[in-house]
Design a protein around this motif. Structure first.
Motif: not given
Length: 122
Positions: A6-11, A79-89, A115-122
């Motif tokens: 997996e790749s593409g994760g981030g803040l 395989v891709y996972l496009q994630m839009n309108t991301l939320k902290p949860e 795994g790849t880490q996804v963090t949704v935060s302001s």
């Protein structure tokens, strides 16, 4: 040797987007359904989305329906996972996994990536 990477994760800020990739090797992607799962700190791993072998069928968890889109490029073994309108949860480690069918990959996947880490935060 079966490998999923997996790749593409981030803040990203709330409301933002990310596209995750799952690159596979050691097997022919078109013979398998692929699923995405996630695990947040202190929680169990949960199903996110899955796509059938040819890509004609997809399935999503209610929590991501309408925001996430799973797709596949069998020629590119990805395989891709496009994630839009991301939320902290949505913050979690995201994993891809294989299964013989759409139903199997949703419940009892065969192989997992790291795994790849996804963090949704302001």
């Amino acid at each position: 040797q079966v490998q999923l990477v997996e790749s593409g994760g981030g803040l990203v800020q709330p409301g933002g987007s990310l596209r995750l990739s799952c690159a596979v090797s050691g097997f022919t992607l078109e013979y398998y359904a692929i699923g995405w799962f996630r695990q947040a700190p202190g929680k169990e791993r949960e199903f996110v989305a899955a796509i059938s072998r040819i890509g004609g069928s997809t399935y999503y968890a209610d929590s991501v329906k309408g925001r996430f889109t799973i797709s596949r490029d069998n020629a590119e073994n990805t395989v891709y996972l496009q994630m839009n309108t991301l939320k902290p949860e949505d913050t979690a480690v995201y994993y891809c996994a294989t299964g013989d069918t759409l139903a199997v990959v949703r419940t009892t996947p065969n192989s997992w990536g790291r795994g790849t880490q996804v963090t949704v935060s302001s």
